[in-house]
Motif scaffolding. Structure first.
Motif, short mmCIF file in Angstrom:
data_model
loop_
_atom_site.label_atom_id
_atom_site.label_comp_id
_atom_site.label_asym_id
_atom_site.label_seq_id
_atom_site.Cartn_x
_atom_site.Cartn_y
_atom_site.Cartn_z
N GLN A 159 -62.06 44.75 156.46
CA GLN A 159 -60.71 44.67 155.86
C GLN A 159 -59.79 43.82 156.75
N LYS A 160 -59.95 43.97 158.08
CA LYS A 160 -59.11 43.17 159.01
C LYS A 160 -59.44 41.69 158.87
N ALA A 161 -60.74 41.41 158.75
CA ALA A 161 -61.17 40.00 158.65
C ALA A 161 -60.82 39.40 157.28
N HIS A 162 -60.72 40.24 156.26
CA HIS A 162 -60.44 39.75 154.89
C HIS A 162 -59.31 40.60 154.30
N PRO A 163 -58.07 40.39 154.78
CA PRO A 163 -56.98 41.31 154.37
C PRO A 163 -56.66 41.30 152.87
N THR A 164 -57.03 40.26 152.15
CA THR A 164 -56.69 40.24 150.71
C THR A 164 -57.81 40.84 149.85
N ALA A 165 -58.91 41.19 150.49
CA ALA A 165 -60.07 41.67 149.70
C ALA A 165 -59.87 43.09 149.21
N GLU A 166 -60.35 43.35 148.00
CA GLU A 166 -60.36 44.71 147.46
C GLU A 166 -61.67 45.37 147.86
N VAL A 167 -61.61 46.66 148.24
CA VAL A 167 -62.84 47.37 148.60
C VAL A 167 -63.30 48.18 147.39
N LEU A 168 -64.50 47.87 146.88
CA LEU A 168 -65.08 48.62 145.76
C LEU A 168 -66.23 49.45 146.30
N ALA A 169 -66.16 50.77 146.14
CA ALA A 169 -67.21 51.63 146.69
C ALA A 169 -67.85 52.47 145.60
N HIS A 170 -69.17 52.64 145.72
CA HIS A 170 -69.90 53.52 144.81
C HIS A 170 -69.62 54.96 145.23
N PRO A 171 -69.55 55.90 144.27
CA PRO A 171 -69.26 57.29 144.66
C PRO A 171 -70.35 57.96 145.48
N GLU A 172 -71.49 57.29 145.68
CA GLU A 172 -72.52 57.85 146.57
C GLU A 172 -72.18 57.60 148.05
N CYS A 173 -71.11 56.83 148.32
CA CYS A 173 -70.71 56.57 149.72
C CYS A 173 -70.10 57.82 150.33
N ARG A 174 -70.11 57.87 151.68
CA ARG A 174 -69.48 58.98 152.41
C ARG A 174 -68.01 59.11 152.00
N ILE A 175 -67.47 60.33 152.16
CA ILE A 175 -66.09 60.58 151.73
C ILE A 175 -65.09 59.68 152.47
N GLU A 176 -65.30 59.47 153.79
CA GLU A 176 -64.33 58.64 154.54
C GLU A 176 -64.34 57.19 154.06
N VAL A 177 -65.46 56.73 153.52
CA VAL A 177 -65.52 55.37 152.96
C VAL A 177 -64.82 55.36 151.60
N GLN A 178 -65.08 56.41 150.79
CA GLN A 178 -64.41 56.51 149.48
C GLN A 178 -62.89 56.49 149.67
N LYS A 179 -62.43 57.20 150.73
CA LYS A 179 -60.98 57.33 150.91
C LYS A 179 -60.29 56.03 151.27
N ILE A 180 -60.98 55.09 151.91
CA ILE A 180 -60.32 53.81 152.23
C ILE A 180 -60.61 52.73 151.17
N ALA A 181 -61.41 53.09 150.18
CA ALA A 181 -61.73 52.11 149.13
C ALA A 181 -60.54 51.96 148.18
#
Ligand code: 13P
Ligand code: SF4
Length: 301
Positions: free
Chosen positions: A185-207
């Motif tokens: 996210q730091k390297a690509h500040p304009t990018a949207e993060v799309l996460a599958h719901p199988e990801c860990r909760i902490e990843v889901q929370k920043i998506a």
């Protein structure tokens, strides 16, 4: 010499076969698909087909779901070893015992499960429709199996139900970390993060968005963003890039490779059609019971 893809297409005509391909398959396998999609889309498509044979390029539970919905068709999978470790994280016996512990609860089972486990469930769901499915059931208590991360995602969207989450997970989606995504996210500040719901909760929370594989495709097409960090199996990037040539897709991790999904090569697709292998069979009593849970899901618009 005839090209392998031409041979495959000729065999499809000869055998009246249709090739269904999951979004995680190898690029060359995606390219010979009649239909590409996520678990829910492919289940829906399979019910509308008039063909005799369905060659399912994905993992075993997906081909099995197709067979449950299409008992009169021959369903083939290119490699019989293409299993899903998450689907094997709960057995029929374990679910039976869990039901006994919570007799008032409805059992909602992710399609990433065996036919036997589906047969013991009230309703199935996929990563695309989990919230809708749980909202559709009357019971206040819900046993959710086998994926604790999809279950936890649904639980956070629904306030008036009590969840008993099974402890299964997808090893492939475990490779995404909060720190890894934050670096991207730091390297690509304009990018949207799309996460599958199988990801860990902490990843889901920043998506920015939690999506099934096909929801990622539809979102990428309509979003104003031109860059996306993708937190799901690496095969997804091929279709995303192909259908959105003007946009950039960055892998949330280059280690997110599902070994089972990669077992289905183009050669194995050809051999499957030549030798009509490997055929999926489901015991009829199990099939009838599993069908109820799947049909209840498919009926939800
Ligand atoms: P989708 O239903 O989103 O395609 O996901 C299936 C799967 O196995 C994810 O790992
Ligand atoms: Fe199963 Fe994970 Fe592979 Fe999906 S990516 S098929 S959940 S192991």
């Amino acid at each position: 010499m005839q090209k392998i893809t031409e041979k495959i297409r000729l065999l499809c005509t000869e055998k009246n076969a249709v090739i269904l391909v999951h979004n995680y398959q190898l690029p060359e396998v995606q390219d010979i698909a009649d239909f590409t999609g996520d678990s829910l889309e492919l289940a829906r498509v399979s019910q509308k087909l008039k063909c005799k044979v369905i060659l399912f390029c994905g993992v075993h539970f997906m081909a099995e779901t197709t067979k449950i919905l299409n008992p009169d068709k021959t369903v083939l999978i290119p490699d019989l070893h293409a299993g899903c470790p998450m689907a094997d994280m709960i057995t029929e016996e374990q679910l039976r015992r869990e039901r006994e512990k919570h007799p008032a609860a409805a059992v909602v089972t992710y399609v990433n499960s065996t036919a036997e486990v589906k047969a013991l469930s009230d309703i199935c769901c996929t990563s695309a429709n989990g919230v809708k499915v749980v909202n559709s059931i009357e019971q206040e208590d819900v046993i959710f199996t086998p994926d604790k991360y999809l279950g936890s995602y649904i639980e956070r969207q629904i306030k008036n139900k009590k969840f008993y989450l099974w402890s299964g997970y997808c090893p492939t989606h475990m490779v995404f970390s909060k720190s890894g995504i934050e670096k991207l996210q730091k390297a690509h500040p304009t990018a949207e993060v799309l996460a599958h719901p199988e990801c860990r909760i902490e990843v889901q929370k920043i998506a920015d968005r939690i999506c099934s594989t096909s929801q990622m495709i539809s979102h990428a097409k309509t979003s104003k963003a031109s860059k996306f960090i993708i937190c799901t199996e690496i095969g997804m990037l091929y279709r995303l890039q192909k259908e959105n040539p003007g946009k950039e897709f960055i892998a949330g991790s280059h280690n997110a490779i599902c070994p089972s999904m990669k077992l289905n090569s183009l050669e194995k697709v050809l051999w499957a059609l030549e030798d009509m292998k490997h055929e999926i069979h489901v015991d009829e009593t199990i099939r009838q019971k599993a069908l109820k849970a799947i049909e209840r899901m498919v009926a939800i618009p």
